[in-house]
Each structure stands twice: as C-alpha cells, then as structure tokens.
Design an enzyme around this catalytic site. Sequence first.
Site, mmCIF file in Angstrom:
data_model
loop_
_atom_site.group_PDB
_atom_site.id
_atom_site.type_symbol
_atom_site.label_atom_id
_atom_site.label_comp_id
_atom_site.label_asym_id
_atom_site.label_seq_id
_atom_site.Cartn_x
_atom_site.Cartn_y
_atom_site.Cartn_z
ATOM 1 C CG HIS A 30 -2.097 0.834 1.219
ATOM 2 N ND1 HIS A 30 -2.495 1.575 0.138
ATOM 3 C CD2 HIS A 30 -2.984 1.148 2.221
ATOM 4 C CE1 HIS A 30 -3.555 2.308 0.473
ATOM 5 N NE2 HIS A 30 -3.866 2.076 1.723
ATOM 6 C CG HIS A 65 -4.572 0.115 -8.267
ATOM 7 N ND1 HIS A 65 -5.921 0.142 -8.030
ATOM 8 C CD2 HIS A 65 -4.002 0.936 -7.347
ATOM 9 C CE1 HIS A 65 -6.153 0.963 -7.028
ATOM 10 N NE2 HIS A 65 -5.021 1.445 -6.589
ATOM 11 C CG ASP A 83 2.882 4.295 -4.075
ATOM 12 O OD1 ASP A 83 2.930 5.518 -3.865
ATOM 13 O OD2 ASP A 83 2.210 3.516 -3.405
#
Length: 399
Positions: free
Chosen positions: A241, A280, A336
């Site tokens: 995460h 994702h 990210d």
Amino acid sequence: MSKYVGPVEFPCEITLGRGLEGAITNVTKIGAVNGVEGKLIYRGYDIKTLCDHSNYEEVAYLLIYGNLPTQSEMSAFSAELKREGEMPAPIMRMIEGLPRDAHPMNALQAAVAAAGCFDKEGWEVTKHTSDPAAALEIERKVGIRILARTRSFASAIARAQMGKDLLQPNPDLGFTANYLYMMSGEVPDETMCEVMDVCLILQADHGMNASTFTSMVVHSSLADMYSTMAAAIGSLRGPLHGGANEAALNDFMSIGGPDKAAAWVEQRFAQGKKIIGFGHRVYKALDPRAVVLKQYAEKLCREKGFGDLYDTVETVERETLKRMEAAGKKIYPNVDYYSGLVYHALGFPTQLFPVIFAVARTAGWLARVLEYLPENRIFRPRAVYDGASDLKYVPMGER
Ligand code: ACO
C-alpha cells in the site's frame, strides 16, 4: 437511510473475493476510481483539473465539506489549519525520544495516537448516540486538527531523525509550504510548493483502499478520531500500500543504471517477484496519478542530475509493460511507481515517502469517516469457517 441499503439475509449465497474484492462498504459522494478508463474524481472534479488549478488545502476542504470553498470559507479553513498545526510540547519531546532509526511511519502512528491522550475534545464521538449533529461538528473540528498536526508531526519526525531541533509551524505560511519549512527550516520556493501540492492532491483520496477501509472500520465502533487515524496510518505503512513508493525507489536504486534495467526485469520475472509500483486492484488502465507524476519525475530528475535514475525507471516500465502485454495482463504503473522518484528529486530521504502519503491521505480518511457517521453502523463482515468441528479435548499429558 440510503436507498441503496437493503436487507441481508443469512444464510445467503455469495461469491468470495479474496481481499474482499467486489465487496461494497457504503454509498459515497466523496470520490470515485474508474479503473477501466483510468479516471479519478474527487467530489465530481477530475484529478487532473484539481492538479492544474488547485492546491492541497483547497482540495482537503473540497473532500471534507463537499464543495469548493468561497474566498471567506478558504480563509477560515486556512486559519484553522494554521492554528491547529501547533504541536503539543509532550509530543515533541516524545518524537525526540524515539530511536533515530525507527521507521517514520511507526513514529507518525505513535505521535498521532499519543496526541489523542492530550485532547479530551477528541474523545467526544460517543455523543453520537445522543446528539448526532453536535458529534459530527466535533469530529470534523478534531479531524481538521489531526490533519494539521499530522503534517507537523511528519516534519518533526524527519527533523528529529536528522538530529535537528524541531520547529513549530510558521504562521506566515500555508499548509504545504509549512510542511516543507518545518522539515528543512527554510521557506520553500514556489516550484517546490507547487510540486508538493500536486503530490499531496494526488494522494488525498482513492476509493475504498485498505487504509481508508481501516479508518472506517475503526471509526464505525465510535472510536475517537485519533485512534481512527493512527490505525489508518498503520494500514498504509505496508509495501503493498503506502510503503510501495519507498520499496520501488529502493529497487530502482539497486539496479545500477539504465543498461542493467532490462536484465533486472527479466530476472525479477524469472524469480516470480512483483515489480513494486505496478498493478492495482481497481485500475485495469493507466493510473491517472502516475501519468501526472511521470511528467514531474522526468522534469525534476533531469534538472537535479538524476537523469540516469529516471532512464532506469522508464526502462523498467517499458520492459515490464512488454511482459504484461505478452501475458495478456492489464497491469500498469500505479501512483507509487513515480511518486518516490519525485520525492527523491525533491530531496526527501526514502524512508519518509510513505509519511508524505499519510499526510495527504488524512483528508480522505477524514472525509469518508465523517460522511459515514450520520448513518453509522459498525462494520462486521463474516468469515467462512473451514476448520474442524466436534473435536474431543485431549488432556495435555495424553497429546
Ligand atoms: N508485478 C508483477 N506482477 C503483478 C504485479 C506486479 N507489481 N501486480 C500484480 N501482478 C500479477 C500477479 O502476480 C497476479 O498474477 P496471476 O494472476 O498470474 O497470479 C495478477 O497480476 C493479479 O495480481 P494480484 O496480486 O492478485 O492483485 P491484487 O489486486 O491482489 O493486488 C497490488 C494489487 C497489491 C497493488 C499488487 O498489484 C501489488 O502487489 N503491486 C506491487 C505493490 C504496489 O505497487 N503497491 C501499491 C499499490 S497503489 C497504492 O496502494 C497506493
């Protein structure tokens, strides 16, 4: 009560999605992720529009209150954030007393939880049962205080780990500029604030992700807002995460240059390891946040002398995409993949990346728990028991 909420009968037939895939928590007006088209909206506004025209303070207001602020609403909100951003002295001492090599996310979680011990107003959510409107107001006020303080704690933790004296917010600066100022001790320039605002906007909310769900689960028991936010920070910490940007950059740095990137990807796939920053649960198209950040990453890396690192990252992206396409998988870079690169180019130590994410996401957590509060019902899913039954207890000496 929402018209979408219907009766649930047990036993009922369900399809189990691992990781609660497909499960619906509630009906929301806060934000939506369109994973098929690669779109993200906050309160009806496209994320790209907000990045182009807004700043983090305004977006936090939008998420929490549901509309863009007027000038006077904005001034009042900014003043509130400034006022509430002061850190209690005992928490500053506590931050200074933590080990220098503690993970900043553990330190942030501890600081937020500890701050709850000094804020009696923060315990008042239990009033919900007798006066829901008053509870909502108190919860919002406390939540905004936590948002401002989380930013301050994040900077203080960074400074403590560098062995520097902690700084309280500068009353002349806004939320984002203060974040940078309290960390470096220098008033940041406009470009730095602009990039930081974009990063914070992009990470402010994102559907029912793990940490947001955590915040909702904790608050649904009518736990106080500090406990709620501290729990959400814990959930965000992991490499699947919020810790992904830190893990991704560590990987990129270890590759050793763009000419080694293709072989690195090949080896990674051969070992069955994931490429951190890719994939994702919801996006089956390009993550719109990665699209925005990639532009900033390239510009900043080239300006600051990290061109090789950028080229390495781009090569890893290209090689990974080739393999995903060949395997028929719709897996693309997520937020990210490039956020760590931007933070690195801005001069942040790698360990601090998830902390920036936590500061940004506090607005989304707050908006979502406040939205749920008037219709609150404690979260209580079920697990399917697949173990033994009717076992006979055998005394210890006979086992
Ligand atoms: N690299 C290689 N393969 C991947 C990757 C990846 N990063 N992500 C998913 N896959 C593959 C899986 O191996 C799996 O393949 P299989 O069907 O052959 O077994 C398939 O794609 C589905 O992946 P899951 O792991 O089941 O997807 P899930 O929805 O459970 O997990 C997650 C999503 C956690 C984001 C995952 O893609 C991952 O671990 N990515 C790397 C970590 C990361 O970047 N996290 C940040 C997410 S964004 C955020 O939190 C802000």
